[in-house]
Design an enzyme around this catalytic site. Structure first.
Site, PDB file in Angstrom:
ATOM      1  N   GLN A 277      36.692  67.149  74.760  1.00  0.00           N
ATOM      2  CA  GLN A 277      37.523  68.108  75.481  1.00  0.00           C
ATOM      3  C   GLN A 277      36.793  69.430  75.722  1.00  0.00           C
ATOM      4  OE1 GLN A 277      40.845  67.949  72.837  1.00  0.00           O
ATOM      5  NE2 GLN A 277      39.622  68.488  71.071  1.00  0.00           N
ATOM      6  N   ASP A 399      40.918  58.781  65.577  1.00  0.00           N
ATOM      7  CA  ASP A 399      42.127  58.579  66.365  1.00  0.00           C
ATOM      8  C   ASP A 399      43.274  58.315  65.394  1.00  0.00           C
ATOM      9  OD1 ASP A 399      44.219  57.538  67.911  1.00  0.00           O
ATOM     10  OD2 ASP A 399      42.853  56.629  69.350  1.00  0.00           O
ATOM     11  N   ASP A 420      51.592  67.271  65.074  1.00  0.00           N
ATOM     12  CA  ASP A 420      51.338  68.409  65.964  1.00  0.00           C
ATOM     13  C   ASP A 420      50.316  68.003  67.018  1.00  0.00           C
ATOM     14  OD1 ASP A 420      51.379  70.945  67.011  1.00  0.00           O
ATOM     15  OD2 ASP A 420      49.962  71.773  65.567  1.00  0.00           O
TER      16      ASP A 420
END
Length: 569
Positions: A277, A399, A420
């Site tokens: 990311q 993951d 979260d």
């Protein structure tokens, strides 16, 4: 004598053919990397990751087919091929820079006009030609996908014609040989993308890929120069483009960041790309002795603001912790910024296990002084309160969908589970909001424990919010939902559930106050958070549970935010 001449011609023919096949494999490698590169970058700046990736790749495949049809219009295959590779290399190395520039310009133009004509800050300029520019900038990645795909699609037909020209007759297995080289080259390209390109700047990846196109075209030019016209001009074109590619490799990352920084309302003070990311910190200076506001973004989506993150994290953590019978062993799924972990540590747990996919994100918040400018590092350390470096914290970089199976295999049990995770904005995240995932979490939760899940906005994405609650209930939990306004996000919601016994709200009313220090949360405020507006759940029966593989929640979420975007525009 004649025999030696024939042997020499055969050897030359074999060398030329091997070179053509190797060039075709190299071009296929480049073509696949361009697909991944453009789709990956476009998804980063446009959001809706999977939707954009699939659309870009789909458009490129279709346009490759159109390019293959169009290749017959090129009369001189040799000349056309060299020019084609120059064009592909030029567009391939500059596409992301051009996209970033146009999008950045479209975002800043309204403010430039407002400043020029002294238009008040609370008046948003979005209509008429500004809306057209915005529309064009958003769709520009798809335009480049079509152009690149169209050009790449011409390569195979041209190589096929060139092979037959060299051999001097029709080749029975021409297509099979070329497609074999194409498939193998594409496989190599996929491996290069995964193992290498994902770990470098996207502009550098584009420059390296374009350089392969350029080198392939130059080798072809040198080897088959007797078939070509305007050789000097072609060589000069290669040299100029080589200089341009070097400039992009060296400085393209800086240029691109400057353009991307225009996408944010505030000054970008730190930006990095991990294998998973794009991470960005922005700074807003308030003046007047007030402390600056720092916002943290992942892939362009706001994750928290230093102004009000305590509201979100207190509402996320403390209701579940207070409703749980014990606070010794806690599981946090997501929360790689360490802020939920900070709130959990107020309850003095013995052990906290945190699962987050991205080790680079964890490192950023665990040791900010190693990555961030000093003033930003100090702020992050104050926000996290060094939560990752406290005793009893165990981080698992994996993951979560897979990692919880190992926890189950080790027969672990947790007093409270805090989920979260980012919103289900693409199918890969949808699986961690499914009945299957929650059912397995239920087996990790102790009998008197409580689980809480961040559940997107009940105002903007009402169906998605309710679907999360129904999905937890389907997994066997006693489920409730609550909400609170977080200024940076608007109205936000959470789903809380117990495994057995009393529902969470009944447990909470037995207390007189929140049992740990808080900045915002009070027990009366929390009790009111379980109350929703009239008819909020009126259509609950029509909303689907999110089973694994259905993508029901993803579709609810996408539809809600698409409508919201259209409304705001």
């Amino acid at each position: 004598m004649q025999s030696n001449s024939l042997n020499s011609k055969k050897i030359k023919l074999v060398i030329d053919d091997a070179l053509l096949i190797l060039i075709m494999a190299t071009l296929a490698c480049c073509g696949l990397i361009y697909e991944y590169l453009l789709s990956h970058y476009s998804a980063r700046i446009l959001g809706s990751v999977e939707t954009v990736i699939y659309a870009i790749i789909g458009i490129m495949i279709v346009s490759m087919g159109l390019g293959a049809f169009a290749a017959k219009k090129i009369k001189d295959a040799f000349q056309g091929f060299v020019i084609l590779e120059l064009t592909v290399a030029l567009i391939g190395c500059s596409a992301t820079l051009f996209i970033a520039s146009v999008i950045g310009f479209s975002q800043t133009l309204p403010q430039i006009i407002a400043d020029t004509y002294q238009i008040p800050n609370d008046v948003l300029l979005k209509g008429d030609f500004l809306a057209s520019i915005t529309w064009f900038s958003i769709n520009l990645p798809y335009v480049f996908a079509f152009i690149l795909g169209f050009l790449i699609g011409m390569e195979i037909p041209l190589i096929a014609r060139i092979r037959e020209t060299i051999y001097g007759h029709h080749l029975a297995h021409n297509a099979g040989t070329i497609y074999g080289a194409d498939y193998i080259g594409a496989g190599v390209g996929a491996a290069i993308w995964v193992l290498f390109m994902l770990n470098i700047e996207i502009s550098q990846a584009a420059a390296l890929t374009a350089s392969l196109n350029l080198i392939a075209g130059f080798i072809f030019l040198v080897r088959f120069k007797h078939y070509l016209r305007h050789k000097v001009k072609l060589i000069i074109g290669h040299l100029i483009l080589a200089v341009f590619i070097v400039l992009i490799f060296v400085s393209g990352g800086h240029w691109q960041k400057q353009m991307q920084n225009m996408l944010y309302l505030d000054k970008v003070v730190y930006q990095t790309q991990t294998p998973y990311q794009n991470l960005v910190f922005t700074e807003r200076l308030l003046g007047g002795g007030y402390e600056p506001i720092y916002n943290f973004y992942i892939n362009g989506r706001l994750q928290f603001s230093s102004l009000d993150e305590h509201i979100y994290h207190e509402f996320l953590v403390h209701p579940a912790m207070q409703a749980s019978a014990r606070h010794d062993n806690i599981l946090i799924i997501g929360g790689g910024d360490g802020l939920a972990l900070r709130e959990v540590q107020k309850w003095n747990p013995s052990h906290v296990t945190l699962i987050d996919l991205d080790p680079n994100l964890i490192a950023l918040f665990k040791t900010p002084e190693a990555f961030l400018p000093p003033h930003l590092s100090d702020k992050i350390e104050r926000l996290t309160q060094d939560s990752f470096n406290q005793p009893g914290v165990k981080v698992i970089n994996d993951d979560a969908f897979i990692a919880i199976d190992r926890l189950l295999a080790n027969k672990q049990s947790f007093d409270t589970i805090i989920v979260d995770l980012p919103d289900p904005s693409h199918p890969d995240l949808n699986k961690v909001y499914s009945v299957n995932f929650y059912y397995r979490l239920k087996h990790l939760l102790s009998g008197d424990g409580v689980i809480v899940v961040q559940s997107t906005s009940p105002f903007h994405a009402q169906s998605a919010f309710i679907s999360i609650g129904k999905t937890l209930q389907e997994a066997g939990f006693i489920t409730e939902q609550y909400h609170q306004n977080v200024p940076s996000f608007g109205e936000w919601g959470w789903t809380i559930a117990s495994k057995s016994g009393q529902k969470p709200s009944q447990r909470l009313i037995q207390f007189n106050q929140v049992e740990v220090p808080t900045k915002w949360l009070t027990l009366p405020l929390l009790k009111g958070a379980f109350v929703f507006n009239k008819d909020f759940y009126a259509d609950k029966d029509k909303i689907n549970v999110n089973f694994l593989g259905t993508n029901a929640l993803y579709q609810y979420h996408q539809k809600a935010w698409e409508v919201e975007t259209e409304f705001s525009n």
